[in-house]
Scaffold this motif. Structure first.
Motif: not given
Length: 93
Positions: A58-80
């Motif tokens: 998934i990370c590899d695919r998103m890096k290719r399709e959406r290079p503006d996205l970053h992989f991480g974690m958040t305590s607020d699911p609304a930010k995902l």
């Protein structure tokens, strides 16, 4: 759609390929952690690897399709923007 679970029927399905066996050398601490996590998740260590590879895919695919996205974690699911679910199903301690 696969109806029969007999190996020859499953393996003859056009979307299914034969599994490839990998052999890994892990240190004892990592192996112990994987075994403990597999027990907690009620699955095999191989299943944990499949789940981990699914996240990597998934990370590899998103890096290719959406290079503006970053992989991480958040305590607020609304930010995902994208949520990855089903990686760990057991209680997180």
């Amino acid at each position: 759609m696969i109806v029969s679970r007999r190996e020859e029927d499953v393996m003859s399905h056009p979307k299914v390929t034969r599994p490839v066996k990998l052999h890994l050398a892990l240190d004892e601490a990592l192996h112990a952690w994987l075994v403990a996590l597999a027990i907690e998740e009620s699955c095999s260590v191989a299943e944990l690897f499949r789940r981990g590879f699914a996240v990597l895919k998934i990370c590899d695919r998103m890096k290719r399709e959406r290079p503006d996205l970053h992989f991480g974690m958040t305590s607020d699911p609304a930010k995902l923007e994208i949520e990855i679910v089903g990686v760990l199903n057991g209680p997180i301690t």
